[in-house]
Scaffold this active site. Structure first.
Site, PDB file in Angstrom:
ATOM      1  N   GLU A 117      -0.869  13.539 -23.841  1.00 45.43           N
ATOM      2  CA  GLU A 117       0.360  13.402 -23.045  1.00 45.43           C
ATOM      3  C   GLU A 117       0.741  14.757 -22.447  1.00 45.43           C
ATOM      4  OE1 GLU A 117       5.067  12.272 -23.678  1.00 45.43           O
ATOM      5  OE2 GLU A 117       3.680  12.106 -25.359  1.00 45.43           O
TER       6      GLU A 117
ATOM      7  N   GLU B  68       7.021  35.138 -23.040  1.00 43.42           N
ATOM      8  CA  GLU B  68       5.764  34.420 -23.288  1.00 43.42           C
ATOM      9  C   GLU B  68       4.748  35.331 -23.963  1.00 43.42           C
ATOM     10  OE1 GLU B  68       4.106  32.498 -19.868  1.00 43.42           O
ATOM     11  OE2 GLU B  68       5.953  31.452 -19.366  1.00 43.42           O
TER      12      GLU B  68
ATOM     13  N   ARG C 283     -12.184  14.150 -12.478  1.00 43.43           N
ATOM     14  CA  ARG C 283     -11.625  15.004 -13.539  1.00 43.43           C
ATOM     15  C   ARG C 283     -12.507  14.944 -14.777  1.00 43.43           C
ATOM     16  NH1 ARG C 283      -6.168  16.819 -12.770  1.00 43.43           N
ATOM     17  NH2 ARG C 283      -5.304  15.835 -10.913  1.00 43.43           N
TER      18      ARG C 283
ATOM     19  N   THR D 237      -1.980  17.599 -26.405  1.00 39.30           N
ATOM     20  CA  THR D 237      -2.457  16.237 -26.684  1.00 39.30           C
ATOM     21  C   THR D 237      -2.677  15.540 -25.349  1.00 39.30           C
ATOM     22  OG1 THR D 237      -0.253  15.289 -26.760  1.00 39.30           O
ATOM     23  CG2 THR D 237      -1.132  16.163 -28.839  1.00 39.30           C
TER      24      THR D 237
ATOM     25  N   HIS E 282       4.055  26.531 -22.083  1.00 34.01           N
ATOM     26  CA  HIS E 282       4.687  25.846 -20.962  1.00 34.01           C
ATOM     27  C   HIS E 282       6.015  26.536 -20.659  1.00 34.01           C
ATOM     28  CE1 HIS E 282       5.683  22.648 -18.231  1.00 34.01           C
ATOM     29  NE2 HIS E 282       6.862  22.548 -18.799  1.00 34.01           N
TER      30      HIS E 282
HETATM   31  N1  NHR Z   1      -3.628  18.492 -20.211  1.00 37.83           N
HETATM   32  C1  NHR Z   1      -3.197  17.622 -21.141  1.00 37.83           C
HETATM   33  N2  NHR Z   1      -3.933  16.533 -21.345  1.00 37.83           N
HETATM   34  N3  NHR Z   1      -2.059  17.809 -21.836  1.00 37.83           N
HETATM   35  C2  NHR Z   1      -1.306  18.890 -21.601  1.00 37.83           C
HETATM   36  O1  NHR Z   1      -0.203  19.047 -22.315  1.00 37.83           O
HETATM   37  C3  NHR Z   1      -1.695  19.834 -20.622  1.00 37.83           C
HETATM   38  C4  NHR Z   1      -2.885  19.589 -19.929  1.00 37.83           C
HETATM   39  C5  NHR Z   1      -3.332  20.477 -18.946  1.00 37.83           C
HETATM   40  C6  NHR Z   1      -2.590  21.583 -18.620  1.00 37.83           C
HETATM   41  C7  NHR Z   1      -0.536  22.951 -18.810  1.00 37.83           C
HETATM   42  C8  NHR Z   1       0.672  22.372 -18.044  1.00 37.83           C
HETATM   43  C9  NHR Z   1       1.873  23.294 -18.046  1.00 37.83           C
HETATM   44  O2  NHR Z   1       2.078  24.048 -19.020  1.00 37.83           O
HETATM   45  C10 NHR Z   1      -1.382  21.820 -19.277  1.00 37.83           C
HETATM   46  C11 NHR Z   1      -0.939  20.965 -20.283  1.00 37.83           C
HETATM   47  C12 NHR Z   1      -0.962  21.620 -14.712  1.00 37.83           C
HETATM   48  C13 NHR Z   1      -0.182  20.561 -14.249  1.00 37.83           C
HETATM   49  C14 NHR Z   1      -0.504  19.886 -12.942  1.00 37.83           C
HETATM   50  O3  NHR Z   1       0.251  19.049 -12.479  1.00 37.83           O
HETATM   51  C15 NHR Z   1       0.874  20.138 -15.031  1.00 37.83           C
HETATM   52  C16 NHR Z   1       1.125  20.730 -16.252  1.00 37.83           C
HETATM   53  C17 NHR Z   1       0.342  21.778 -16.717  1.00 37.83           C
HETATM   54  C18 NHR Z   1      -0.699  22.223 -15.936  1.00 37.83           C
HETATM   55  N4  NHR Z   1      -1.653  20.215 -12.303  1.00 37.83           N
HETATM   56  C19 NHR Z   1      -2.145  19.644 -11.055  1.00 37.83           C
HETATM   57  C20 NHR Z   1      -3.299  18.649 -11.313  1.00 37.83           C
HETATM   58  O4  NHR Z   1      -3.489  17.773 -10.446  1.00 37.83           O
HETATM   59  C21 NHR Z   1      -2.695  20.698 -10.120  1.00 37.83           C
HETATM   60  C22 NHR Z   1      -1.711  21.762  -9.783  1.00 37.83           C
HETATM   61  C23 NHR Z   1      -2.373  23.012  -9.182  1.00 37.83           C
HETATM   62  O5  NHR Z   1      -3.620  23.086  -9.102  1.00 37.83           O
HETATM   63  O6  NHR Z   1      -1.624  23.931  -8.837  1.00 37.83           O
HETATM   64  O7  NHR Z   1      -4.041  18.790 -12.326  1.00 37.83           O
HETATM   65  O8  NHR Z   1       2.706  23.250 -17.124  1.00 37.83           O
HETATM   66  C1  GAR Z   2       2.902  31.379 -17.239  1.00 36.28           C
HETATM   67  O1  GAR Z   2       4.254  31.641 -16.968  1.00 36.28           O
HETATM   68  C2  GAR Z   2       2.740  30.027 -17.882  1.00 36.28           C
HETATM   69  O2  GAR Z   2       3.826  29.665 -18.686  1.00 36.28           O
HETATM   70  C3  GAR Z   2       2.657  29.147 -16.683  1.00 36.28           C
HETATM   71  O3  GAR Z   2       1.947  29.866 -15.714  1.00 36.28           O
HETATM   72  C4  GAR Z   2       2.129  31.255 -15.926  1.00 36.28           C
HETATM   73  C5  GAR Z   2       0.767  31.903 -15.994  1.00 36.28           C
HETATM   74  O4  GAR Z   2       0.901  33.279 -15.903  1.00 36.28           O
HETATM   75  N1  GAR Z   2       1.961  27.957 -16.993  1.00 36.28           N
HETATM   76  C6  GAR Z   2       2.038  26.880 -16.250  1.00 36.28           C
HETATM   77  O5  GAR Z   2       2.809  26.774 -15.320  1.00 36.28           O
HETATM   78  C7  GAR Z   2       1.068  25.805 -16.642  1.00 36.28           C
HETATM   79  N2  GAR Z   2       1.222  24.720 -15.753  1.00 36.28           N
HETATM   80  P1  GAR Z   2      -0.310  34.224 -16.273  1.00 36.28           P
HETATM   81  O6  GAR Z   2      -1.523  33.746 -15.500  1.00 36.28           O
HETATM   82  O7  GAR Z   2       0.135  35.581 -15.813  1.00 36.28           O
HETATM   83  O8  GAR Z   2      -0.520  34.157 -17.751  1.00 36.28           O
END
Ligand code: NHR
Ligand code: GAR
Length: 215
Positions: A142, A173, A64, A140, A108
């Site tokens: 987290e 959104e 990563r 951030t 989110h």
């Molecule tokens: N990174 C940090 N450090 N902090 C946040 O608040 C983040 C972030 C990266 C992405 C978006 C988030 C959401 O809005 C986001 C916020 C991906 C996952 C996840 O589990 C969770 C939350 C969000 C985005 N991803 C998997 C992973 O292993 C892969 C899932 C997939 O590829 O479909 O990275 O929900």
């Molecule tokens: C949106 O609903 C957003 O809130 C969500 O994915 C969709 C993206 O749609 N985000 C996440 O779930 C991040 N983990 P879009 O590609 O049409 O904008």
């Protein structure tokens, strides 16, 4: 101000930014769109709007940290003032956050702090909630834990399912996210430590309700 938008999917939120920039309601330019997936539908939206695109496939990196370093390096020539996560699906490491801390936003699909992580709509339905929604927050270290800025609620109705709810939440959104970005572009929004400030005042712990926003 220059924006970078990071996507993984259809890019409907990206489209809302393209439209808001073109309409002048968001006084900014999208300098670049970056996707970790070459098949993301949002790439065609960017190309149609003459915005440069980058594809950086996370599967080509051994960690990563290496993926994030490649993204930071690829974004650097575009010198973005604000980085927008718009359906970007890779969790970011502290080095990426450090590069853009205070100018990195996410949307989110839940009413944070409820349901960080994935499958938010199904979790809200399973819990018997009467309201779902979406929240724009500063990113951030987290996951989905950075301070909320702006949220919109969407009623859960009889016979709902996750797909129907996701469609209704996404409509909100598209209003929510450009509005939050506008505050940043206007210099009204800042991250101070782990607190979000609007016009120098701390925001409520859940952010501001879009339905109560005047400007
Ligand atoms: N990174 C940090 N450090 N902090 C946040 O608040 C983040 C972030 C990266 C992405 C978006 C988030 C959401 O809005 C986001 C916020 C991906 C996952 C996840 O589990 C969770 C939350 C969000 C985005 N991803 C998997 C992973 O292993 C892969 C899932 C997939 O590829 O479909 O990275 O929900
Ligand atoms: C949106 O609903 C957003 O809130 C969500 O994915 C969709 C993206 O749609 N985000 C996440 O779930 C991040 N983990 P879009 O590609 O049409 O904008």
């Amino acid at each position: 101000m220059k924006l970078a938008v990071l996507i993984s999917g259809s890019g409907s939120n990206l489209q809302a930014f393209i439209d808001a920039c073109e309409a002048g309601t968001l006084p900014a330019d999208i300098a670049v769109v970056l996707s970790n997936k070459s098949e993301a539908g949002g790439l065609a939206r960017a190309e149609a709007a003459d915005i440069p695109t980058l594809v950086i496939d996370h599967r080509e990196f051994e960690s990563r940290e290496a993926f994030d370093a490649a993204m930071v390096a690829a974004l650097a020539p575009f010198a973005p003032d604000l980085v927008i996560l718009a359906g970007f699906m890779r969790i970011l490491t502290p080095a990426f956050i450090a590069a853009f801390r205070g100018r990195l936003l996410n949307i989110h699909p839940s009413l944070l702090p409820k349901y960080p992580g994935l499958h938010t709509h199904q979790r809200a339905l399973d819990a018997g909630d009467t309201e779902a929604g979406a929240t724009v927050h500063f990113v951030t270290e987290e996951l989905d834990g950075g301070p909320p800025i702006l949220f919109a609620q969407v009623a859960i109705v009889e016979g709902d399912n996750a797909a129907l709810l996701a469609d209704r939440v996404q409509l909100r959104e598209h209003q929510l996210y450009p509005q939050a970005a506008r505050w940043f572009v206007e210099g009204r929004l800042a991250l101070q430590g782990d607190r979000a400030l609007l016009d120098g005042e701390p925001l409520p712990p859940s952010g501001v309700d879009l339905d109560k926003v005047q400007d």
